[in-house]
Write an enzyme that holds these catalytic residues in place. Structure first.
Site, mmCIF file in Angstrom:
data_model
loop_
_atom_site.group_PDB
_atom_site.id
_atom_site.type_symbol
_atom_site.label_atom_id
_atom_site.label_comp_id
_atom_site.label_asym_id
_atom_site.label_seq_id
_atom_site.Cartn_x
_atom_site.Cartn_y
_atom_site.Cartn_z
ATOM 1 N N GLU A 1 0.869 -1.161 0.000
ATOM 2 C CA GLU A 1 0.000 0.000 0.000
ATOM 3 C C GLU A 1 0.914 1.221 0.000
ATOM 4 O O GLU A 1 1.775 1.336 0.866
ATOM 5 C CB GLU A 1 -0.880 -0.013 1.258
ATOM 6 C CG GLU A 1 -1.889 1.086 1.223
ATOM 7 C CD GLU A 1 -2.732 1.190 2.483
ATOM 8 O OE1 GLU A 1 -2.671 0.268 3.327
ATOM 9 O OE2 GLU A 1 -3.431 2.201 2.612
ATOM 10 N N ARG B 1 4.805 -12.755 9.904
ATOM 11 C CA ARG B 1 5.534 -11.515 9.625
ATOM 12 C C ARG B 1 6.927 -11.602 10.214
ATOM 13 O O ARG B 1 7.143 -12.260 11.227
ATOM 14 C CB ARG B 1 4.833 -10.332 10.298
ATOM 15 C CG ARG B 1 3.530 -9.948 9.715
ATOM 16 C CD ARG B 1 2.876 -8.905 10.606
ATOM 17 N NE ARG B 1 3.416 -7.577 10.367
ATOM 18 C CZ ARG B 1 2.921 -6.743 9.459
ATOM 19 N NH1 ARG B 1 1.897 -7.099 8.717
ATOM 20 N NH2 ARG B 1 3.433 -5.551 9.297
ATOM 21 N N LYS C 1 4.581 0.832 9.305
ATOM 22 C CA LYS C 1 4.763 2.112 8.615
ATOM 23 C C LYS C 1 4.223 3.268 9.450
ATOM 24 O O LYS C 1 4.791 4.353 9.455
ATOM 25 C CB LYS C 1 4.043 2.071 7.268
ATOM 26 C CG LYS C 1 4.816 1.307 6.218
ATOM 27 C CD LYS C 1 4.072 1.257 4.910
ATOM 28 C CE LYS C 1 2.950 0.255 4.960
ATOM 29 N NZ LYS C 1 2.356 -0.030 3.655
HETATM 30 P P1 ATP Z 1 2.551 -1.882 7.842
HETATM 31 O O1 ATP Z 1 1.962 -2.489 9.065
HETATM 32 O O2 ATP Z 1 3.971 -1.502 8.006
HETATM 33 O O3 ATP Z 1 1.709 -0.798 7.245
HETATM 34 P P2 ATP Z 1 1.439 -3.547 5.896
HETATM 35 O O4 ATP Z 1 1.380 -5.011 5.958
HETATM 36 O O5 ATP Z 1 0.182 -2.815 6.090
HETATM 37 O O6 ATP Z 1 2.593 -3.069 6.825
HETATM 38 P P3 ATP Z 1 1.583 -3.354 3.090
HETATM 39 O O7 ATP Z 1 2.094 -2.272 2.243
HETATM 40 O O8 ATP Z 1 0.144 -3.644 3.080
HETATM 41 O O9 ATP Z 1 2.069 -3.025 4.554
HETATM 42 O O10 ATP Z 1 2.419 -4.686 2.852
HETATM 43 C C1 ATP Z 1 2.775 -5.182 1.591
HETATM 44 C C2 ATP Z 1 3.140 -6.618 1.740
HETATM 45 O O11 ATP Z 1 4.235 -6.769 2.629
HETATM 46 C C3 ATP Z 1 1.996 -7.434 2.308
HETATM 47 O O12 ATP Z 1 1.887 -8.617 1.556
HETATM 48 C C4 ATP Z 1 2.418 -7.718 3.712
HETATM 49 O O13 ATP Z 1 1.927 -8.935 4.155
HETATM 50 C C5 ATP Z 1 3.937 -7.734 3.605
HETATM 51 N N1 ATP Z 1 4.539 -7.383 4.873
HETATM 52 C C6 ATP Z 1 4.370 -6.239 5.565
HETATM 53 N N2 ATP Z 1 5.049 -6.278 6.720
HETATM 54 C C7 ATP Z 1 5.672 -7.473 6.770
HETATM 55 C C8 ATP Z 1 6.531 -8.120 7.715
HETATM 56 N N3 ATP Z 1 6.878 -7.539 8.863
HETATM 57 N N4 ATP Z 1 6.989 -9.359 7.418
HETATM 58 C C9 ATP Z 1 6.644 -9.949 6.263
HETATM 59 N N5 ATP Z 1 5.845 -9.402 5.350
HETATM 60 C C10 ATP Z 1 5.353 -8.178 5.580
HETATM 61 MG MG MG Z 2 -1.473 -3.284 4.706
#
Ligand code: ATP
Ligand code: MG
Length: 561
Positions: free
Chosen positions: A35, A260, A270
């Site tokens: 995102e 994760r 983020k």
């Molecule tokens: P944040 O909590 O930092 O906003 P998010 O999961 O909402 O993280 P996205 O941009 O939606 O961020 O994530 C893109 C991809 O990265 C998704 O498939 C998510 O599952 C993966 N991802 C995000 N954080 C992790 C993590 N700590 N370990 C493994 N994969 C991750």
């Molecule tokens: Mg997300």
């Protein structure tokens, strides 16, 4: 395919089974779906390595898809940084750059289809009313009074929502599933909400936006993603995605959840990283202390080391926390092979060689990288006045101190053995310089002096060395898991000492021609890289990672047997 079955992780096992049964026509298509509401961090790096890595392994493809369904927090600045970060990590999506927002027209059509088939309805309840009737995990929810409204009415209202006739928050589109489901996500989830917001790609075309849950699975389906790898928190959403897929009768992507990545001292949210930036704890998203990919790049971590780290961590089904030292280990392992060795003095103390001719400079050969047979030698200037590290001299040394002290001898790396004859102090007793005499016949590589010393120290020639800034970094937090304490905000654990700036370090002159991001090993100090703040007039180095135990090794090597 891999020959060693037992070394497969559980995702690879599933993929190999699916390939064997020809479930998806023998292809593997994955996607990385960020995102664009922030910069990528170490957790995303893990996900990128997994998605691109597994597709590469099985001859498949990986799409880059921006899950840009929330216009309020998203921005093209983030889109650009995400693309740069993925490329830098060493992966490529070719022309498969997709946006969930490109699917808005299709999603809208599907929403209409669902209303028409009685699987969705417009709800006039307020957000509070909807939340209030959701129930709890142990109590069923209550059906909305609008749940049974005629399909034509919902259809009309939904079209008028789209036409901008209603203010934000007055109506939503909900899926008609089951308010008593034990899975809260199945209790008539919201599919669309009204938002008069400008979208970074679609502009003002839309004033209704699909919820992530009504966009994500369908986006996978539109792209015919075979294996949709996501983190564990989406496990509970899977039944909902499957329900939508069935209701719409579209391509069924298979979602597989993995744990994760969590790393000690590194934030993987983020939202929290944004707070560090906005509240001034760091200089920006790419501050070298940040767990962002851009921060790690600026710090001097290499793509290869991050990929190696992701590999070593592996894929887990349960949440765990990885030690920061494992990441540092991977960084050291890579830099050890590629970083040029140079001498830099971080806390300079002047050393005058009283029996060396004034005005003379000689150039001494020294190895660029003992780990790389092709790296060759370079010549470094040596003269009457040098700088050594202040803590390589002790006036009153303990017993087993092998560096310099009054009356003691030490070898200067790649140069000569010197003996300390005098200590010059200022009125307040602070040491200003030390005087030594050198032994001309003790030259490194051609030592006929017969003198044995136990210590070797690094140095730079005072008149030739470059003055530079060095930024030393430590953990950003004082505890490994700053988010774990429910009573305290993670910023309370900010490490005030995480950045230390040395304004006047001295480095050998050869680095003047270094390129941005080039890595160096400052002998006995650590790995450093040139920071983008550097200019032709002034070099700025970042500490990438410290060394372990090189002093002992170097001493052993230089000492004539
Ligand atoms: P944040 O909590 O930092 O906003 P998010 O999961 O909402 O993280 P996205 O941009 O939606 O961020 O994530 C893109 C991809 O990265 C998704 O498939 C998510 O599952 C993966 N991802 C995000 N954080 C992790 C993590 N700590 N370990 C493994 N994969 C991750
Ligand atoms: Mg997300």
């Amino acid at each position: 395919m891999a020959d060693e079955k037992e070394s497969l992780n559980f995702i690879e096992q599933i993929i190999e089974e699916d390939l064997a049964s020809n479930k998806h026509g023998g292809v593997v298509i994955t996607r990385f779906p960020p995102e664009p509401n922030g910069y990528l961090h170490i957790g995303h790096a893990k996900s990128i390595c997994l998605n691109f890595g597994v597709a590469q392994k099985y001859g498949g493809r990986t799409n880059l898809r921006f899950d840009d369904t929330n216009p309020v927090t998203e921005d093209t600045e983030y889109v650009d940084s995400i693309k740069a970060d993925i490329r830098w990590l060493g992966f490529d999506w070719d022309d498969r750059e997709y946006y969930a927002s490109d699917y808005f027209p299709q999603l809208y059509e599907w929403a209409i289809k669902m209303i028409e088939s009685g699987k969705a309805y417009v709800d006039d309840s307020t957000a509070e009313e909807i939340a209030g009737s959701k129930g709890t995990p142990t109590e069923p929810g209550k059906e909305s009074p609008y749940r049974q409204r005629p399909e034509e009415e919902s259809l009309d209202l939904f079209k008028r929502m789209r036409a901008g006739e209603f203010p934000e928050g007055t109506r939503v589109l909900r899926a008609k599933i089951d308010m008593t489901s034990p899975n809260m996500h199945m209790r008539d989830p919201v599919m669309y909400r009204i938002k008069f917001a400008h979208h970074h790609r679609t502009g003002d075309t839309w004033c209704i936006y699909p919820m992530y849950d009504f966009a994500h699975g369908q986006s996978d389906s539109i792209e015919k993603v075979t294996h949709s790898l996501c983190s564990l928190e989406f496990e509970n959403h899977r039944p909902l995605y499957d329900w939508f897929i069935q209701a719409l009768d579209i391509y069924p992507s298979r979602q597989i959840e993995f744990a994760r990545l969590n790393v000690e001292y590194m934030l993987t949210s983020k939202r929290k990283l944004l707070r560090l930036v906005n509240e001034g704890f760091v200089r920006g998203w790419d501050d070298p202390r940040m767990s962002t990919i851009s921060g790690m790049r600026r710090r001097g971590y290499t793509p290869a080391s991050i990929r190696a780290f992701a590999d070593r961590v592996g894929i887990a089904k349960r949440e765990n926390v990885i030690e920061f030292s494992l990441l540092e280990y991977c960084v050291r392992e890579d830099l050890n092979k590629i970083a040029s060795r140079v001498m830099a003095v971080l806390d300079p103390l002047k050393m005058v060689i009283t029996n060396y001719p004034a005005g003379q400079t000689e150039y001494l050969p020294t190895e660029n990288n003992p780990e790389d047979p092709d790296a060759g030698l370079r010549e470094i200037p040596f003269g009457k006045e040098l700088y050594i590290e202040r803590d390589d001299f002790l006036e009153d040394p303990p017993k087993k101190y092998f560096r310099l002290a009054p009356g003691k001898m030490v070898r200067l790396k790649s140069a000569y053995i010197v003996e300390c004859t005098d200590v010059i102090k200022d009125a307040s007793g602070i040491i200003q310089e030390i005087h030594v005499r050198y032994f001309p016949e003790s030259k490194s590589g051609n030592d006929t002096s017969g003198i044995k010393v136990k210590g070797t120290i690094h140095w730079v020639a005072a008149t030739k060395a470059l003055d530079c800034e060095v930024r030393l970094y430590d953990r950003l937090f004082t505890v490994p898991n700053p988010s774990d304490d429910p009573q305290r905000d993670f910023t309370e654990f900010y490490n005030q000492e995480s950045l230390q700036v040395i304004k006047h370090a001295k480095v050998e002159p050869g680095v003047a021609t270094a390129s941005l991001r080039q890595s160096f090993q400052f002998l006995r100090k650590g790995y450093f890289t040139l920071d983008p703040d550097s200019s032709a007039e002034r070099l700025v180095f970042n500490l990438t990672v410290t060394l372990k135990d090189t002093w002992a090794k170097m001493a052993a090597k230089e000492q004539p047997a």
